[in-house]
Design a protein around this motif. Structure first.
Motif, PDB file in Angstrom:
ATOM      1  N   ASP A  93       6.761 -41.282   7.459  1.00 34.94           N
ATOM      2  CA  ASP A  93       7.550 -40.638   8.506  1.00 34.94           C
ATOM      3  C   ASP A  93       7.886 -39.223   8.055  1.00 34.94           C
TER       4      ASP A  93
ATOM      5  N   ASN B  94       9.928 -37.205   9.067  1.00 36.62           N
ATOM      6  CA  ASN B  94      11.352 -36.881   9.132  1.00 36.62           C
ATOM      7  C   ASN B  94      12.165 -37.591   8.048  1.00 36.62           C
ATOM      8  N   ASP B  95      11.495 -38.414   7.198  1.00 35.70           N
ATOM      9  CA  ASP B  95      12.181 -39.177   6.161  1.00 35.70           C
ATOM     10  C   ASP B  95      11.872 -38.584   4.795  1.00 35.70           C
ATOM     11  N   TYR B  96      12.905 -38.145   4.114  1.00 34.32           N
ATOM     12  CA  TYR B  96      12.721 -37.565   2.787  1.00 34.32           C
ATOM     13  C   TYR B  96      11.979 -38.516   1.849  1.00 34.32           C
TER      14      TYR B  96
ATOM     15  N   TRP C  87       8.085 -38.290   1.483  1.00 38.05           N
ATOM     16  CA  TRP C  87       7.459 -37.048   1.011  1.00 38.05           C
ATOM     17  C   TRP C  87       7.238 -37.095  -0.496  1.00 38.05           C
TER      18      TRP C  87
ATOM     19  N   SER D 287      15.173 -25.112  12.243  1.00 38.14           N
ATOM     20  CA  SER D 287      14.777 -25.921  11.084  1.00 38.14           C
ATOM     21  C   SER D 287      15.360 -25.307   9.824  1.00 38.14           C
TER      22      SER D 287
ATOM     23  N   GLY E   4      12.791 -29.627   6.490  1.00 36.63           N
ATOM     24  CA  GLY E   4      13.791 -30.418   7.198  1.00 36.63           C
ATOM     25  C   GLY E   4      14.266 -29.697   8.461  1.00 36.63           C
TER      26      GLY E   4
ATOM     27  N   LEU F 166      15.749 -33.280   7.255  1.00 34.54           N
ATOM     28  CA  LEU F 166      15.190 -34.593   6.997  1.00 34.54           C
ATOM     29  C   LEU F 166      16.291 -35.646   6.944  1.00 34.54           C
ATOM     30  N   ASN F 167      15.921 -36.883   7.322  1.00 35.63           N
ATOM     31  CA  ASN F 167      16.793 -38.030   7.135  1.00 35.63           C
ATOM     32  C   ASN F 167      16.520 -38.636   5.757  1.00 35.63           C
TER      33      ASN F 167
ATOM     34  N   THR G 128      21.592 -36.520   6.085  1.00 33.31           N
ATOM     35  CA  THR G 128      20.535 -35.551   6.379  1.00 33.31           C
ATOM     36  C   THR G 128      20.532 -34.493   5.280  1.00 33.31           C
TER      37      THR G 128
ATOM     38  N   CYS H 252      18.471 -30.538   3.804  1.00 34.30           N
ATOM     39  CA  CYS H 252      17.423 -29.529   3.726  1.00 34.30           C
ATOM     40  C   CYS H 252      16.785 -29.675   2.345  1.00 34.30           C
TER      41      CYS H 252
END
Length: 901
Positions: A227, A229-231, A234, A264, A275, A277-278, A286, A288
């Motif tokens: 995902d 959006n999910d830290y 990554w 962003s 981010g 990011l969640n 959340t 950055c």
């Protein structure tokens, strides 16, 4: 005479042996692993010899690169990576053991140990390629001969001593990928006379750094199926970018510092931020995140200068003088990303909209309120490492009618100075935070949430280190005949040695007090000691083809006491071309002065928060919560030496004059290993202690009741604040393996062809782990992640006239990960995670090619390519890789020129 097998001076046998040598015209040689000269290299212990020509044909530019690519360096070793205090160093690790278990010698004498490596191992980056005549690798325990550190084996660098003439060498390497360019120049000159030999070698080497952004696999990327959006999905990003950390009054929520839905983190703080990011590990949080690969390097930039002078002179027909001086000066540039730090802001920060339209999120006033902040505005961290080595040897070798004797004095000093800039002064940033001015209805001073609010001066600091290690070794001995046995004359060697060691390792006072953020590699401590040793070696030719060797050494240390280590070995020539050999011995590694006296240092990393999982009602053993927090470590003056027991059984078979093979099975058990407890283990033990206490309804004990000196602290939201650990004698390991070597050569009508195969296979590699104070021997991890069970080197050489073509292959086998492949089990079919598939890390095969044309006038031109097929590292399940095992330089073309006069 030449001293090749150190610990003490080498001595030859008495007149009967000398006469026999003269009659048979056979020269006796000194071999690594023995003080007594022998007729052949093949003895009761396995030795691999790498000549200077082998090093050149393999395609590597440095001794360190060649040794680290050897199959005997089975699990890989440190090669000088970046972003740590070891950036200027490189090591070799035989039998998959610690670098501290491999003894490195320079012409049979202990090579200067690096204080950067805590005085436990030599930095092989300091060895000049141009000065090497050959390298002998003993893959057997040898503490009975050399004393401390020779647990897994010995690497003996043999230097050029009788070269005559002048030789100039130049080489340049150019990778096809960005970064990593290197070049080196060397001069070798030698003079010979009837009485003496003088050899001078000068070498200069330079290499450029490789940035993490230069390779796709060290840049940020999303895991397959992840995902965006999910830290947690990554790879290669840091959670410390710009993150508000609320205290209790704010509900312990972590959040991005702004709330504009149309912006962003890159829009606000720059393209290196990702981010918003969640964080699936902490729902509702959340952040950055930060792309550190744009600034940080994978490998360092280096400049190395080496000078070697070696002189031998016959003072008389019976006495020879040897004098050697070696200087090495290395400069290393290590660039890390800006400091990730936490700013304490107990007064909080108000919510308001800036003049640029940025809606800032409120930080509620609370003693634990703050902000995780990447100090990119202060620039990168840069550590300039300056390593200098001075090594001096003076030796006398002599013979009389009844014995041979040797005496030597060896002094070496290794100093390192690190000038580090771009670090942060702890607490200073708190004082720099501005405030809300009610009169002007505006924020006055620095607001770390606002990219347009400049940070004032006063937060940056240097992180400087000075380390110095010295060794003085005085040794000598004598060899003589004893009595005649059915197989010949028995011989004995008796020797003694005295050694002084000192370590003085300091960081700046603020760093020592833990007041500088972003540094690594704290004080190694300060101490000194002396070591007295006595040792013997006995050769017993029991039968014409059966030889028994006995050896023993007693070392007395001024700090922890004495230790005796024996060794027994035997060789039997079943037939003239077939030799059987076996050996058994004990070994030890003395705790280094740094192990004993190291001051407290702090290093940041991810720690599994088992304690938080327990308090949240989750299973401890399967906990996946991870926090980025510091671990504080230090020495222990009560440490005792590590101990080992080793076996070796082998055969050497000369099948024909052109084909030979050797096979050696070995076993190595080490105990009382000195370890710093893993912070995960400390946190897990604390969680288990709480769990057991709660089940009994008694007070919760602290982890220090199980591991002396260990402790941890938590923040109010359950995140780990810090973990404290200490060095202890706690580890044990068991290893078994087999080394196979085959060589063949053929003379044909169109040239000469040579082939070689060296293969190392691991049957077993087990080590202990501790759980609530209990030491448990783990499963066999040979073939698992980071421990390939097969390493192999292949060589092919074709020579015809003035042309030669060489191939060198380096194979690293596949490894089974510890990670289950997500979705590899079917819950609907009643399957559990235990039925899932483990991730497989692919094998890698590197190929090097070298072509050399010998031109007229004593010159030659070589061109080549390393990593011909441009193999990338094999990746773990999380997308990272083992830097000790794999090449990051990629396909590299090189050319060299040699001119001799």
């Amino acid at each position: 005479m030449t001293a090749l097998a150190g610990g003490s001076i080498m001595l030859t046998a008495v007149p009967l042996m000398v006469q026999a040598e003269q009659q048979d015209k056979v020269e006796r040689i000194e071999v690594t692993g023995s003080h007594i000269k022998r007729i052949d290299m093949e003895g009761a212990s396995p030795i691999t010899t790498i000549t200077a020509a082998d090093l050149e044909k393999s395609g590597f530019a440095t001794v360190g690169d060649a040794l680290r690519s050897s199959n005997l360096n089975a699990f890989g070793s440190w090669g000088g990576g970046s972003n740590n205090s070891w950036g200027s160093q490189a090591t070799v690790q035989l039998k998959g053991g610690s670098a501290f278990h491999t003894l490195t010698l320079l012409d049979g004498k202990r090579m200067a140990k690096s204080p950067v490596l805590d005085g436990g191992a030599a930095n092989i980056n300091t060895i000049p390629m141009a000065a090497v005549e050959r390298i002998e690798i003993l893959t057997d325990g040898a503490s009975a001969i050399y004393g401390t550190d020779a647990i897994a084996g010995v690497v003996n660098i043999i230097l050029k001593k009788d070269y005559e003439g002048i030789q100039l060498d130049a080489r340049m390497d150019r990778p096809t990928a960005e970064g990593g360019d290197s070049s080196n120049l060397s001069f070798t000159g030698g003079l010979d006379s009837d009485k003496g030999h003088l050899v001078l070698t000068l070498e200069h080497y330079e290499s450029q750094k490789i940035k993490q952004s230069d390779r796709w696999y060290t840049r940020p990327f999303l895991l397959e199926g992840g995902d965006a959006n999910d830290y947690q999905d990554w790879v290669n990003i840091s959670p410390t970018g710009r993150v508000l950390t609320q205290g209790d009054a704010g509900g312990w929520v972590y959040s991005a510092p702004f709330s504009n839905a149309d912006k962003s983190c890159a829009d606000v703080y720059g393209e290196q931020f990702l981010g918003v990011l969640n964080d699936s590990d902490y729902p509702g949080d959340t952040l950055c995140a930060y792309d550190y690969s744009r600034a940080a390097a994978i490998s360092v930039g280096q400049k190395r200068n080496n000078t070697l002078i070696h002189y031998t002179y016959e003072l008389s027909d019976d006495i020879e003088l040897t004098a050697r001086a070696f200087w090495a000066a290395n400069e290393t540039m290590d660039v890390s990303a800006p400091v990730p730090a936490a700013i304490s802001i107990p007064n909080g920060l108000p919510a308001y909209t800036t003049a640029e339209g940025l809606d800032l999120v409120e930080l509620v006033a609370d003693p634990d309120a703050g902000m995780n902040f990447r100090f990119d505005t202060a620039g990168n961290r840069v550590a300039e490492h300056h390593d200098n080595i001075f090594d001096y040897l003076l030796a006398l070798n002599g013979t009389t009618d009844y014995l041979s004797w040797d005496f030597s004095v060896n002094y070496n000093q290794y100093s390192n100075f690190t000038w580090g800039t771009g670090y942060q002064l702890k607490g200073a940033t708190t004082d720099l935070i501005g405030r809300w001015d009610s009169d002007s209805n505006s924020f006055v001073g620095w607001d770390p949430r606002d990219p347009h609010s400049p940070m004032p001066q006063g937060a940056t600091a240097n992180y400087d280190k000075r380390m110095n290690a010295t060794y003085l070794d005085v040794s000598g001995g004598a060899s003589f005949d004893l009595f005649e046995l059915p197989g010949g004359i028995s011989g004995m060697y008796l020797g003694a040695a005295y050694r002084e060691e000192s370590l003085d390792s300091k960081v700046t006072a603020l760093a020592e007090a833990g007041q500088i953020i972003g540094g690594n590699g704290g004080s190694g401590g300060e101490g000194e000691r002396d070591v007295k040793a006595a040792y013997f070696e006995l050769v017993l030719p029991l039968l014409d083809k059966l030889e028994l060797n006995l050896a023993g050494r007693y070392d007395d240390y001024s700090d922890f006491g004495g230790t005796f280590n024996p060794q027994v070995s035997v060789k039997y020539n079943v037939l003239d071309p077939l030799l059987l050999r076996a050996s058994w011995g004990n070994g030890f590694r003395a705790p280094t002065l740094s192990d004993l006296y190291q001051g407290t240092s702090e290093g940041f990393g991810y720690i599994t928060n088992y304690l938080n999982c327990y308090t949240e009602g989750e299973d401890i053993d399967t906990c996946g919560r991870r926090d980025y927090a510091p671990t504080r470590t230090g020495g222990n003056e009560a440490l005792q030496p590590e101990e080992s027991e080793s076996y070796n059984f082998g055969l050497v078979w000369d099948i024909t004059d052109q084909i030979n093979i050797s096979v050696d099975y070995w076993s190595l058990e080490t105990s009382n290993l000195i370890e710093t407890l893993d912070p995960d283990e400390i946190v897990k033990t604390q969680a288990k202690l709480w769990q057991a206490a709660d089940a009994l309804g008694v007070a919760r004990p602290e982890v220090g009741s199980v591991y002396a000196g260990a402790s941890l602290e938590q923040r109010g939201n359950g995140r780990i604040d810090n973990v404290v650990s200490r060095k202890v004698n706690v580890g044990l390991s068991e290893r078994e393996g087999m080394d196979v070597s085959m060589h063949a050569s053929w003379d044909t009508q169109v040239g000469e062809l040579k082939a070689g195969l060296s293969w190392s296979h691991y049957f077993k590699y087990k080590s202990t782990y501790v759980d609530s104070g209990v030491r448990i021997l783990g499963d066999n991890i040979a073939g698992r992640e980071g421990s390939p069970d097969d390493r192999a080197n292949v060589s092919l050489d074709y020579l015809v006239g003035n042309h030669s073509l060489s191939y060198f292959g380096n194979y690293i086998s596949a490894q089974t990960s510890w990670d289950l492949i997500e979705g590899s089990w079917d819950p609907d079919a009643g399957q559990t995670e235990d039925e899932g598939r483990l991730f497989e890390i692919d094998s890698v095969f590197y190929h090097n090619l070298t072509y050399t044309y010998s031109l007229p006038w004593n010159d030659s031109l070589s061109i080549g390519v390393t990593n011909l097929t441009d193999e990338e590292p094999s990746f773990k399940y999380d997308g990272t890789f083992d830097g000790d095992l794999y090449d990051i330089r990629g396909r590299t073309y090189w050319a060299s020129f040699r001119q001799a006069f």
